[in-house]
Design an enzyme around this catalytic site. Structure first.
Site, PDB file in Angstrom:
ATOM      1  N   GLU A 162     -17.604  -0.110 -63.936  1.00 41.49           N
ATOM      2  CA  GLU A 162     -18.715  -0.879 -64.521  1.00 41.49           C
ATOM      3  C   GLU A 162     -19.672  -0.052 -65.384  1.00 41.49           C
ATOM      4  O   GLU A 162     -20.894  -0.115 -65.190  1.00 41.49           O
ATOM      5  CB  GLU A 162     -19.475  -1.587 -63.391  1.00 41.49           C
ATOM      6  CG  GLU A 162     -18.578  -2.502 -62.573  1.00 41.49           C
ATOM      7  CD  GLU A 162     -19.263  -3.075 -61.322  1.00 41.49           C
ATOM      8  OE1 GLU A 162     -20.478  -2.897 -61.163  1.00 41.49           O
ATOM      9  OE2 GLU A 162     -18.563  -3.716 -60.522  1.00 41.49           O
ATOM     10  N   ASN A 203     -12.575   0.343 -64.502  1.00 37.15           N
ATOM     11  CA  ASN A 203     -12.650  -0.988 -63.891  1.00 37.15           C
ATOM     12  C   ASN A 203     -13.948  -1.647 -64.328  1.00 37.15           C
ATOM     13  O   ASN A 203     -15.020  -1.058 -64.199  1.00 37.15           O
ATOM     14  CB  ASN A 203     -12.630  -0.792 -62.362  1.00 37.15           C
ATOM     15  CG  ASN A 203     -12.394  -2.058 -61.595  1.00 37.15           C
ATOM     16  OD1 ASN A 203     -11.520  -2.855 -61.947  1.00 37.15           O
ATOM     17  ND2 ASN A 203     -13.155  -2.261 -60.528  1.00 37.15           N
ATOM     18  N   HIS A 239     -14.128 -11.820 -61.207  1.00 40.01           N
ATOM     19  CA  HIS A 239     -14.940 -12.623 -60.285  1.00 40.01           C
ATOM     20  C   HIS A 239     -15.265 -13.924 -61.033  1.00 40.01           C
ATOM     21  O   HIS A 239     -16.043 -13.913 -61.975  1.00 40.01           O
ATOM     22  CB  HIS A 239     -16.224 -11.874 -59.908  1.00 40.01           C
ATOM     23  CG  HIS A 239     -15.964 -10.655 -59.081  1.00 40.01           C
ATOM     24  ND1 HIS A 239     -15.514 -10.744 -57.780  1.00 40.01           N
ATOM     25  CD2 HIS A 239     -16.057  -9.328 -59.361  1.00 40.01           C
ATOM     26  CE1 HIS A 239     -15.362  -9.512 -57.292  1.00 40.01           C
ATOM     27  NE2 HIS A 239     -15.673  -8.643 -58.227  1.00 40.01           N
ATOM     28  N   GLU A 267     -10.218  -7.577 -58.670  1.00 36.77           N
ATOM     29  CA  GLU A 267     -11.168  -8.088 -57.652  1.00 36.77           C
ATOM     30  C   GLU A 267     -11.283  -9.611 -57.736  1.00 36.77           C
ATOM     31  O   GLU A 267     -12.394 -10.164 -57.651  1.00 36.77           O
ATOM     32  CB  GLU A 267     -12.566  -7.466 -57.852  1.00 36.77           C
ATOM     33  CG  GLU A 267     -12.579  -5.949 -57.860  1.00 36.77           C
ATOM     34  CD  GLU A 267     -13.983  -5.354 -57.949  1.00 36.77           C
ATOM     35  OE1 GLU A 267     -14.979  -6.077 -57.776  1.00 36.77           O
ATOM     36  OE2 GLU A 267     -14.068  -4.138 -58.195  1.00 36.77           O
ATOM     37  N   ASP A 269     -11.741 -13.439 -57.320  1.00 33.78           N
ATOM     38  CA  ASP A 269     -12.160 -14.491 -56.398  1.00 33.78           C
ATOM     39  C   ASP A 269     -12.763 -15.619 -57.234  1.00 33.78           C
ATOM     40  O   ASP A 269     -13.044 -15.434 -58.423  1.00 33.78           O
ATOM     41  CB  ASP A 269     -13.127 -13.992 -55.299  1.00 33.78           C
ATOM     42  CG  ASP A 269     -14.303 -13.182 -55.793  1.00 33.78           C
ATOM     43  OD1 ASP A 269     -14.639 -13.298 -56.989  1.00 33.78           O
ATOM     44  OD2 ASP A 269     -14.894 -12.444 -54.991  1.00 33.78           O
TER      45      ASP A 269
HETATM   46  O1  9MR Z   1     -17.651  -6.536 -51.843  1.00 38.27           O
HETATM   47  C1  9MR Z   1     -18.539  -5.462 -51.892  1.00 38.27           C
HETATM   48  C2  9MR Z   1     -19.712  -5.719 -50.959  1.00 38.27           C
HETATM   49  O2  9MR Z   1     -19.278  -5.702 -49.617  1.00 38.27           O
HETATM   50  C3  9MR Z   1     -20.804  -4.684 -51.192  1.00 38.27           C
HETATM   51  O3  9MR Z   1     -21.939  -5.015 -50.433  1.00 38.27           O
HETATM   52  C4  9MR Z   1     -21.156  -4.637 -52.667  1.00 38.27           C
HETATM   53  C5  9MR Z   1     -22.246  -3.632 -52.969  1.00 38.27           C
HETATM   54  O4  9MR Z   1     -22.564  -3.607 -54.319  1.00 38.27           O
HETATM   55  O5  9MR Z   1     -19.994  -4.314 -53.413  1.00 38.27           O
HETATM   56  C6  9MR Z   1     -19.033  -5.294 -53.321  1.00 38.27           C
HETATM   57  O6  9MR Z   1     -17.914  -5.002 -54.131  1.00 38.27           O
HETATM   58  C7  9MR Z   1     -18.158  -4.849 -55.532  1.00 38.27           C
HETATM   59  C8  9MR Z   1     -17.136  -3.862 -56.048  1.00 38.27           C
HETATM   60  O7  9MR Z   1     -17.193  -2.674 -55.316  1.00 38.27           O
HETATM   61  C9  9MR Z   1     -17.314  -3.597 -57.520  1.00 38.27           C
HETATM   62  N1  9MR Z   1     -17.333  -4.817 -58.280  1.00 38.27           N
HETATM   63  C10 9MR Z   1     -18.234  -5.875 -57.809  1.00 38.27           C
HETATM   64  C11 9MR Z   1     -17.963  -6.141 -56.321  1.00 38.27           C
HETATM   65  C12 9MR Z   1     -18.813  -7.296 -55.822  1.00 38.27           C
HETATM   66  O8  9MR Z   1     -20.157  -6.974 -55.861  1.00 38.27           O
END
Ligand code: 9MR
Length: 347
Positions: A162, A203, A239, A267, A269
């Site tokens: 990101e 990513n 997402h 990722e 969903d």
């Molecule tokens: O799913 C993850 C969640 O459990 C964490 O609290 C969060 C913290 O920022 O990160 C989430 O996963 C992220 C991923 O690592 C990177 N892309 C966005 C995802 C959703 O926020």
């Protein structure tokens, strides 16, 4: 003591022992999901199907564990390899939680996607406090140490996560502010040296359609390739919600592919406005189907879902009014989206 009383105590002890045994095993078995496992249908199409995994849940919940092993060919630790988790203090690594996921993956003959080495979020405070030269040094050490630890088990890394803002500028992360845009190339070069066999990905979130963010991403990635920076692939997080996918999702991925890069959906969903109902879940299923088709159309390497049960999903946990984003409900029962993904992979 009367015989009746002795028998009563014996029965009570037995019930307690059985209950403790049940808890130690992590609860009940998963109910089998209908049809061929996703990992089998995906294999026939030549792609990997994966899920994000929560180590704490995997450890104590037997049904959760069984579904991961049965349905998926790759796993991504959802949080356990992030900087705050794996190097909470400088040079002091905490590999245990990630190791546990890797071990389960080995037993289930699954590949592991490493997530993520350089990201602005979930960073320990000590990283944010470093000045430029120390930050450069600490980032290189972090990449080398984590990749060395998982050399045998992790074949793909999200090296940089990101780096772009929604408006198309470079995100003003601590890395960008202290080191400038060069932090991206430096991370990839360090990663290639640390593990020459690993596939190295950038990513990104919200770069699925052709928009300001994906245009900037494209420029950056093209620049990296032109300079000979070792980048192998681009991950589109995907997402989504019931607004559906960008109409130019496939076209966008194609232009990155044309740069000679691998493509993965990393990722996926599909969040639903709550309360979910039958119509919304059908609409969700169609979007999941499109995600699978888009991935297959661009000959993606792998498709990872960001969790597989509504009971364990960041959407329900962090997005007010949204939820029901995954293939299975909270009781691990299949929703229409499960059959849709299975069917789209099987076609
Ligand atoms: O799913 C993850 C969640 O459990 C964490 O609290 C969060 C913290 O920022 O990160 C989430 O996963 C992220 C991923 O690592 C990177 N892309 C966005 C995802 C959703 O926020």
């Amino acid at each position: 003591m009367s015989v009746a009383r002795g028998l009563g105590i014996g029965a009570a002890v037995l019930v307690i022992l059985l209950f403790v045994g049940y808890l130690l095993r992590g609860g009940s078995d998963a109910e089998p999901l209908p049809g061929a496992p996703l990992r089998e249908v995906a294999k026939q199409r030549g792609i990997e199907i994966g899920t994000a995994v929560r180590g704490d849940v995997q450890k104590r919940n037997r049904a959760y564990r069984q579904i991961i092993a049965a349905q998926f060919s790759t796993v991504t630790p959802e949080n356990e390899m992030k900087w705050y988790a794996i190097e909470p203090e400088r040079g002091e690594y905490s590999f245990g939680p990630a190791d546990a996921i890797v071990k389960q993956a080995r037993e289930a003959r699954q590949k592991v996607r490493g997530h993520t080495l350089v990201w602005h979020a979930q960073l320990p405070e000590w990283v944010k406090a470093l000045g430029p030269s120390e930050l450069r040094q600490a980032t290189r050490e972090h990449i080398r140490s984590v990749m060395a630890e998982y050399k045998a088990d992790v074949g793909v890394w999200d090296v940089v996560n990101e780096p772009i803002s929604d408006d198309g500028g470079l995100r003003q992360s601590v890395f960008m502010r202290r080191l400038g845009e060069g932090f991206i190339a430096d991370a990839f070069r360090t990663a290639r040296t640390a593990d020459p066999d690993a596939k190295l990905y950038l990513n990104e979130i919200g770069a699925e359609g052709i928009n300001a963010k994906s245009n900037r991403l494209y420029e950056i990635v093209r620049g990296l390739k032109a300079q000979g920076v070792p980048i192998d692939g681009v991950g589109f997080q995907t997402h989504a919600n019931l607004d559906g996918l960008a109409a130019d999702f496939v076209a966008n991925m194609q232009r990155f592919k044309a740069l000679g890069l691998d493509i993965a959906i990393t990722e996926a969903d599909v969040g639903v406005p709550l309360p979910a109902d039958a119509d919304k879940l059908q609409a969700q299923a169609r979007i999941y189907e499109q995600i699978v088709r888009s991935c297959l159309t661009v000959d993606c390497r792998s498709l990872t879902l960001w969790g597989f049960t509504d009971g364990r999903s960041w959407i329900s946990e962090t997005q007010a009014g949204m939820g029901a984003a995954t293939l299975l409900d909270e009781a691990l029962k299949p929703k229409p989206a499960f059959g849709a993904v299975q069917g789209a992979l099987a076609k």
